[in-house]
Structures are given as structure tokens and as C-alpha cells.
Design a protein around this motif. Structure first.
Motif, short mmCIF file in Angstrom:
data_model
loop_
_atom_site.label_atom_id
_atom_site.label_comp_id
_atom_site.label_asym_id
_atom_site.label_seq_id
_atom_site.Cartn_x
_atom_site.Cartn_y
_atom_site.Cartn_z
N ALA A 120 -8.26 8.79 -7.53
CA ALA A 120 -9.45 7.94 -7.59
C ALA A 120 -8.95 6.29 -8.24
CB ALA A 120 -10.26 8.35 -8.80
N ASP A 121 -7.85 6.44 -9.13
CA ASP A 121 -7.36 5.34 -9.43
C ASP A 121 -6.73 4.59 -8.51
OD1 ASP A 121 -6.52 3.56 -11.73
OD2 ASP A 121 -4.75 4.43 -12.07
N PHE A 122 -5.91 5.29 -7.65
CA PHE A 122 -5.31 4.65 -6.53
C PHE A 122 -6.14 4.00 -5.55
CE2 PHE A 122 -4.02 5.52 -1.76
CZ PHE A 122 -2.82 4.58 -1.83
N VAL A 123 -7.43 4.74 -5.41
CA VAL A 123 -8.40 4.09 -4.45
C VAL A 123 -8.90 2.97 -4.75
CG1 VAL A 123 -10.61 4.45 -3.55
CG2 VAL A 123 -8.93 6.33 -3.23
N ASP A 124 -9.20 2.92 -6.26
CA ASP A 124 -9.61 1.55 -6.92
C ASP A 124 -8.85 0.63 -6.83
OD1 ASP A 124 -11.70 3.35 -7.48
OD2 ASP A 124 -11.14 3.44 -9.66
N LEU A 153 0.92 -1.29 0.03
CA LEU A 153 -0.08 -0.06 -0.02
C LEU A 153 0.88 1.31 0.07
CD1 LEU A 153 -2.89 0.94 0.18
CD2 LEU A 153 -2.78 0.68 2.69
N ALA A 154 1.84 1.19 0.64
CA ALA A 154 2.98 2.41 0.91
C ALA A 154 3.40 2.75 -0.58
CB ALA A 154 3.83 2.26 2.06
N SER A 211 2.08 6.27 -6.81
CA SER A 211 1.13 7.07 -7.60
C SER A 211 1.07 8.40 -7.57
CB SER A 211 -0.20 6.43 -6.97
OG SER A 211 -0.55 7.00 -6.07
N GLY A 212 1.66 9.00 -6.60
CA GLY A 212 1.78 10.45 -6.40
C GLY A 212 0.31 11.13 -6.22
N ALA A 213 -0.67 10.36 -5.54
CA ALA A 213 -1.81 10.76 -5.54
C ALA A 213 -2.22 11.30 -4.15
CB ALA A 213 -2.78 9.58 -5.67
N VAL A 214 -1.12 11.34 -3.23
CA VAL A 214 -1.40 11.68 -1.99
C VAL A 214 -0.18 12.71 -1.65
CG1 VAL A 214 -2.72 9.78 -0.90
CG2 VAL A 214 -0.22 9.57 -0.93
N GLY A 256 -14.78 -2.73 -7.80
CA GLY A 256 -15.66 -1.44 -7.91
C GLY A 256 -14.64 -0.46 -8.01
N ALA A 257 -15.08 0.64 -8.58
CA ALA A 257 -14.42 1.89 -8.71
C ALA A 257 -14.90 3.05 -8.04
CB ALA A 257 -14.52 2.03 -10.18
N SER A 258 -14.19 3.89 -7.57
CA SER A 258 -14.65 5.19 -6.77
C SER A 258 -15.26 6.09 -7.75
CB SER A 258 -13.44 5.72 -5.96
OG SER A 258 -12.68 6.16 -6.78
N GLN A 259 -14.88 6.08 -9.02
CA GLN A 259 -15.33 6.94 -10.04
C GLN A 259 -15.95 6.48 -11.17
OE1 GLN A 259 -12.28 9.34 -11.53
NE2 GLN A 259 -13.10 11.27 -10.77
#
Lengths: 312, 473
Positions: free
Chosen positions: B321-325, A152-153, A159-162, B258-261
Motif C-alpha cells: 500500500a505504501d508503495f502504491v501511495d 519506479l523500478a 520496497s520489497g512489496a512486489v 491520495g492513499a490506497s489505504q
């Protein structure tokens, strides 16, 4: 002669590569860069753009070579599980400090550890909000296994999303060794996102973190009154007792850092002198007190470095 | 004990269902008897129903030994009704099942034709002819009615059809006529499918079964490409996708992600499944390979088309969103959570964790939910269950303790702030719920705690308990 020159060049290229891998600047490289910069100051600035977040505190910034690295691992360690509050608080204050200085809306990711959550409590968003991180700024992850947490880390950093990732670890697990931390470090470097490893009750361990702080709790600052005075006996902004255990700077740095959640700003602990009460003296009192000569010296400011003059 | 099911040999010998076991043993001492396992039978029937999904999404269970398939609009895909029936029966026979099937315009007629007639495809105009010679048992009516009809000499459905309806209804109830009408197709009968029909679905049949994960992923990407145009035409994107894998030997695997978006992009849909496949790795036994892959869109949502700008600011939302998915697909939706504030002043009720995938991380600027904003400080970490402490030398009646013992360590209190009184919510809590007085305490080591006293000091009663509820930075 030509062969010799080619070999030299290969060697130089290899050295350069190693230096880049280690994130250091080679003397020769530095010299070459300086020569470049003389010709092209703009280019030098761009190349020198290592992402750092200065604290605005001279001592800290000098020791951290300009500030908190935004493209690598910073480890935050506590000695005991009982110090989890201070350690979590420092990690969160770093994240909040970072978040306040970044314009985008990306959240901070908190990767919790199951046992630490049971021992030290669940992250509480109302408290986070008062600490400077609003509830929609934080994503909470609770992976069941360490492998999942590491995955996860890695995914989050890559991803650079956070904005920042806080990875909570308890002790020194075998599966989170040098290899794993090196891998995470490389990901962080590639993506330019910071990773804070929050290690509760852990030993010092070799890792690819560029800096490691030891966090211990310290008495909080007093509350400010509107007229500028302090309210005695009150519990105000939190103060952390930090020791910079790992850095390129050979002199260890130890200071009290106060976090102001309202301004989201760090400052040096005010009452540094009286940080340690009579009943609870620090572990090695001798190291901090200067040897008295003919009379008692006044207490020096904490954290100054004493360097000896060269003998010859 | 009675016989509940028979194989072909014993049927030929003349044994019957419902016969006593002792009687059957007396007639044929050498018969093999096995205990009935209803759950296993049901499981087998459901597995066959799953397998039948390849023909139509509308498959319904019928009692313990039958299936209804609604093939409206599906038959032409398999070369007509005759060919479809032949295909189903042939494949099931190869798997070792002796199956009878019938295709007609009403479920009742098919049911009767399978069990009492010759099965096959029945055209609409011959309905009455086919039904007339069948016994009244073929009408799906209860035993009592059947026995009464037999007594009156009404043994075949053909005997009932010309009868006046009113006397029949008066004597046997409306149910008999309803069943008769259903069998004749005068009355519409709906079957209840096991699964909801997917909003959109696309599939790929393979001549050569595939086993490798990368092939599955590659194919699902291709299927997603064929879904894309349909999604775009509707202006929607999928939220929940399901990949259905039909194994050669009839087993069916369903993998949902599932997807968040809302998603349209085939690459992102396919990457959802790459994480899912990693997570279910061990459970997905490819065996001799999969011969049919289907991608269903179970839920969809309006798709907002975003135009990318030159600065590339739109990317961060997509990557989040991609990361969450990806995380939710791999570690489960509960792994990654966000906090929703709740309007409650009781600390542990002031927030709930909800899965990030459901909470729309990339929220539009919605109005702030009304939440209780506490006046005084709240801890950074809260204990799920406040832990009991031994408090010493508390200032009676409403002061903080001088020292307390928590987890076998005695903490000397240096500074204290409080009390902050938090009353229970009478609309949730029982009447005996106690008021809490919270204190912020700082120990001599500099640790800060959030401690409360449940109840008050009352003369003559036991002292109230103290608990630690959280820790500060």
C-alpha cells in the motif's frame, strides 16, 4: 614481521570486501568457508543461502549456477521488435514460475514502455491469466519517461512489496547505462527481489545483470491429447529459443524451453531437432552441425558443451 | 463602450459606472482607459478568496466584486469579531486593495452595510436602525423594481419596513419581501462555499516564514501528529489529504495526495507529501516563504486496526500500500493501474484498467467478479486498434490465410488454429458491426499472431478485411 601480518590482514579484508561487492567467492574465502563448514555444517547452509530459483532442468541450472537469481537483475533481450511476443512471454513465464513458488500474495509489477506498447500491444490480462498470472497478481505501470520508469523500478525493488519487477525497455537508451543498472542491481541485492529487464530490439550492452538471455521465437509444441499422443498441426504450449549470452559460465548455452502455463513449469523443448524449418535456416548453421568424419553422425542433443582435453 | 469600473480619482471627479466612454472623454479628455478583462478580475477575486481560507473554510464568491465569509465559530480564534475584521481589512490594505467589510448576523445586511453603509461589526439589536436609512438599492433587487419603488417615493429601506406586506408582495413580487427579510435576518440565507469543508483539518501558523522543502515536510509531519488523535477518536483514517500552503504574499498552494489505504500514521502521511513535493517541485515557488500550513483530510474511511504478529506477515500488505501511495503521489494516480475484469466476450471489452490507488490493492477476499472466461487461447499483448493486414490465399469461405503481410513483412503461415467466431454485442454496437472470425497463426519464424477476418466472403461483394489483434508468446 607483525607489520607484515597486519598488512596481509588488511589486504585480505579488502579482497574480501571486493569479492563480496562482486558477489564472487574468493578461493581463499572458499577454503576458509569450507574449513568452517566442516566444523559447523548448519552455519554453512545458512550462509550459503543465496536466493536462487532452480528450473529443475539440469542444463539450465548448471549454467545459471543453481537457478535464477532472486536478488539481482536478469536481462531478457530480443533482436527485433517483432519478437516482442516471445520476449514478453519469457519474462512473464519467469514471473509466473516465481509467483507459483512463493507463498505470499504480493503482485508482479509490469513497468511498460510507451512506444513498445504502441508497437507490440497492451498487456492483456485475459491472456496473462491463461499464461499463469491471474489478473489481480499483476500491477501495470505506464510511466511517461524513462527516468520515471527507472525511479519506479528502483522504488518497487527496494520496497520489497512486489514479487518481481519487469522493466520494459526499448533499444539501448543512453539514460539507462551501467550506472543506473548498477544502482538497480544493488537495490535488488539489498531487498532480495528480482528485477527482469525486458529489452526489445536491443544490442548487447554492459550492465550489472548477472545473466542475459537472448530470446527468439520458436515453433510451439503440439497440443497433447488425453491418450498421450500429440495433435498434429495444432499450436500448443509456447516454446522459446533461449541463448544465455552473459553468465559466469564461459560456454554459451542455447536451448529450446517450453513453458507449460497450466502446471506453471518449464521443460526442455521436445522436438529440438526439427526446430528450424528448411525455409528459415538458423543464421549460423555451421556452428550447430558437427563436422562429419567418415560418415554422418546423428544429430547431437542441442546445447551440450564440447570441451577439449588438455593438451599436456 | 461604457465605463465598468472606476478608481478613486475618477470617482471624485464625478464619473459614474455605466457612463458612455465618449461622454467621459468629452468631460475629461486626459483619463486613462483600459479594456476590461473579466477573466483576470475573476482570477484575482478567486485568489483573494483562496487567501481568505485562512480565516474560515467557508468562503463564497459574491458576484464580481464581493466575498462572503461564514465566520461562525471562527471569530474567537482571532480575538473577536472586531479584531478579525480589522485583521482582514488591514492585511488586504497592505496588499494594495481598498476593501470594505462588515460583520453581521445575515449575509444580506453585511452586503448592504458594506456597499451603502459604514461597514463594521453590527450587533443584532441595531439591525433595523442600521438598515432603515439605507437606499432600497441595498436590498440586492433588480433595476426595474428599484425604479418602480423610487417612482412611488419609497427610496429608503426604512420606508418599506412599516408597509403592509401583502400589497407590496402583490405589486413587486415575493422577491422584494424575501430580500427584505433576508436583510433583517428573519429569513435564513445560505451562502454557497467554493470548496467543500474538509472533514478534519489542522494548521500551524508561523512567526517566521519557511521556504525549504524539508521544513515543509517536517512541519506537515508535526501537523499530522496533531491530526492523529482526532482520527483515532473517530476510528477512521484519511484517504485523501490536502496540504495548503499560504505564501507570505497571499498566494495559496494546494497539494493533494491520495492513499490506497486509510492512513493514521503521521510518518506515512508525511511521506505521501515528500513524493508529491518532488513531483510538483518546479510549480511550487516558495518565494519569500510560507507563513501558514494547513493539513486537510478531504476523504476518510474506516480504519482497520491490525495487530502486528510475530512473524511480521502483516508488513507486506502495508509495504505494498505504501508503495502504491508513493508512486501515485509522485507520478499521478493513472500511472499505476490494475485490471478489473468485465463481463464481455469481446476481447477489447473484457477488461478495464483502473488506478491502483482506487482499486484497493489490499483487497479483502471479495467474491470474484463475473467475467467471461474464453474457451480458446487469448494473446499476451493486444493491440488497442487492430491493425490491417494483407492476407493472401485465404481458404474461402472460412479458412485462414496461407500468408499475410503485416508492417511490410510477409509472414508464411505454417500452422493455424481456428476459426473462433466472436459476434458483436448488439446491445452496444451498431447494426452494421461485423462478426469476427479469429485465427491463431504461427509463422515460419515461430511468431504467433491472433488474426481475425471482419465479415464474410460474399459473392459479388468486396472481400472482407483481415486484421491482426494481438500477439502470443
Amino acid at each position: 614481521m607483525a607489520e607484515h601480518a597486519t598488512a596481509q590482514e588488511t589486504l585480505f579484508a579488502l579482497r574480501e570486501q571486493i569479492a563480496r561487492l562482486e558477489g564472487k567467492s574468493l578461493p581463499a574465502l572458499a577454503a576458509a568457508e569450507q574449513a568452517d563448514s566442516a566444523a559447523d555444517p548448519e552455519g554453512r547452509k545458512a550462509r550459503d543461502n543465496q536466493p536462487r530459483l532452480p528450473f529443475g532442468i539440469t542444463q539450465m541450472d548448471t549454467a545459471l549456477e543453481g537457478g535464477l537469481p532472486l536478488d539481482g537483475i536478469t536481462e531478457i533481450r530480443s533482436l527485433l521488435m517483432g519478437d516482442a511476443g516471445a520476449a514478453s512471454g519469457f519474462a512473464l513465464s519467469l514471473a509466473s514460475y516465481l509467483k507459483a513458488r512463493q507463498p505470499n500474495e504480493a503482485p508482479v509489477l509490469w513497468i511498460g514502455d510507451v512506444v513498445s506498447t504502441q508497437e507490440a500491444g497492451v498487456p492483456y490480462s485475459v491472456g496473462f491469466k491463461q499464461f499463469g498470472l491471474s489478473s489481480r497478481d499483476v500491477l501495470y505501470a505506464s510511466p511517461r519517461k524513462l527516468d520515471d520508469a527507472l525511479w519506479l523500478a528502483e522504488t518497487a525493488v527496494a520496497s520489497g512489496a512486489v514479487v518481481a519487477t519487469i522493466l520494459e525497455i526499448r533499444g539501448n537508451p543512453r539514460h539507462f547505462g551501467l550506472t543506473e543498472s548498477r544502482r538497480l542491481g544493488l537495490r535488488a541485492k539489498a531487498a532480495g527481489r528480482p528485477l527482469f529487464v525486458l529489452r526489445h530490439a536491443g544490442e548487447e550492452e554492459a550492465s550489472s545483470a548477472s545473466f542475459r538471455f537472448l530470446v527468439e521465437p520458436a515453433p510451439a509444441a503440439h497440443r497433447h491429447l488425453p491418450d498421450g499422443s500429440m495433435l498434429g498441426g495444432s499450436i500448443g504450449h509456447p516454446v522459446f529459443k533461449l541463448t544465455l549470452e552473459k553468465s559466469r559460465n564461459p560456454a554459451p548455452l542455447s536451448l529450446l524451453l517450453e513453458w507449460n502455463p497450466h502446471d506453471r513449469q518449464f521443460s526442455l523443448g521436445r522436438d529440438a531437432g526439427e526446430a528450424f524449418s528448411f525455409r528459415n535456416p538458423p543464421a549460423h548453421p555451421g556452428a550447430r552441425l558437427p563436422a562429419s568424419a567418415d560418415r554422418q553422425d546423428r544429430a547431437p542433443a542441442l546445447g551440450t558443451v564440447m570441451a577439449f582435453e588438455r593438451a599436456s | 463602450m461604457r465605463l465598468t469600473a472606476l478608481d478613486e480619482v475618477s470617482e471624485r471627479l464625478g464619473l459614474k459606472r455605466g457612463q458612455g466612454l465618449a461622454e467621459a472623454r468629452a468631460m475629461f479628455p486626459k483619463i486613462d482607459v483600459m479594456d476590461e478583462d473579466g477573466a483576470a478580475d475573476q482570477g484575482l477575486l478567486e485568489a483573494i478568496a483562496d487567501w481568505c481560507d485562512r480565516y474560515t473554510p467557508l468562503v463564497a464568491l459574491d458576484g464580481r466584486e464581493g466575498l462572503f465569509l461564514d465566520i461562525t465559530g471562527c471569530a474567537h480564534l482571532f480575538g473577536g469579531e472586531e479584531a478579525l475584521l480589522r485583521d482582514i481589512l488591514g492585511r488586504l490594505l497592505q496588499m494594495g486593495f481598498d476593501v470594505k467589510g462588515a460583520i453581521s448576523s445575515s449575509p444580506g445586511l453585511s452586503w448592504a452595510a458594506c456597499r451603502f453603509g459604514r461597514g463594521g461589526v453590527i450587533a443584532d439589536r441595531v439591525t433595523a436602525e442600521i438598515l432603515a436609512p439605507l437606499p432600497v438599492n441595498a436590498l440586492r433587487i433588480d433595476e426595474v423594481t428599484i425604479a418602480a419603488l423610487y417612482k412611488l417615493g419609497l427610496k429608503r429601506i426604512g420606508d418599506l419596513m412599516p408597509m403592509p406586506r401583502a400589497p407590496l408582495a402583490r405589486r413587486f413580487g415575493m422577491h422584494l419581501l424575501l430580500r427584505l427579510d433576508q436583510a433583517l435576518g428573519h429569513n435564513e440565507e445560505a451562502i454557497s462555499p467554493r470548496r467543500p469543508v474538509a472533514a478534519l483539518s489542522a494548521e500551524r501558523r508561523l512567526a517566521e516564514p519557511i521556504q525549504a522543502e524539508e521544513h515543509i515536510l517536517q512541519l506537515s509531519g508535526q501537523i499530522a501528529i496533531s491530526l492523529k488523535s482526532e482520527l483515532e477518536a473517530r476510528g477512521v483514517g484519511g484517504r485523501v489529504f490536502e496540504l495548503v500552503l499560504f505564501r507570505v504574499d497571499g498566494r495559496v498552494f494546494r497539494i493533494a495526495a491520495g492513499a490506497s489505504q486509510p492512513l493514521q500514521d503521521p510518518k506515512r502521511i508525511s511521506s505521501l507529501f515528500s513524493e508529491r513535493l518532488n513531483a510538483v517541485h518546479d510549480d511550487l515557488d516558495a518565494g519569500f516563504g510560507f507563513e501558514l500550513l494547513r493539513l486537510n483530510v478531504l476523504q476518510y474511511d474506516l480504519f482497520k486496526t491490525l495487530q502486528g504478529d510475530f512473524t511480521g506477515n502483516g508488513d507486506s500488505e502495508i509495504s505494498l500500500a505504501d508503495f502504491v501511495d508513493r508512486v501515485s503521489a509522485r507520478l499521478g494516480a493513472d500511472c499505476l493501474q490494475v485490471v478489473e475484469p468485465k463481463p464481455s466476450h469481446v476481447p477489447e471489452r473484457a477488461e478495464i484498467f483502473v488506478p491502483a490507488i482506487a482499486a484497493r490493492i489490499v483487497r479483502e477476499k471479495t467474491e470474484e467478479v463475473f467475467a467471461f472466461v474464453p474457451r480458446s487461447d487469448r494473446p499476451l499483448r493486444l493491440f488497442r486498434h487492430p491493425e490491417l493486414v494483407d492476407a493472401f490465399a485465404a481458404t474461402v469461405p472460412d479458412g485462414p490465410p496461407r500468408r499475410f503481410r503485416w508492417r511490410r513483412i510477409v509472414h508464411e503461415v505454417i500452422r493455424a488454429e481456428g476459426p473462433e467466431r466472436i459476434s458483436p454485442e448488439w446491445w452496444h454496437d451498431a447494426e452494421e458491426a461485423e462478426e469476427r472470425d479469429y485465427f491463431r497463426l504461427e509463422s515460419e519464424a515461430g511468431r504467433r499472431f491472433w488474426i481475425f477476418r471482419a465479415g464474410h466472403y460474399v459473392a459479388g461483394e468486396t472481400a472482407p478485411t483481415w486484421r491482426v489483434h494481438g500477439i502470443f508468446a
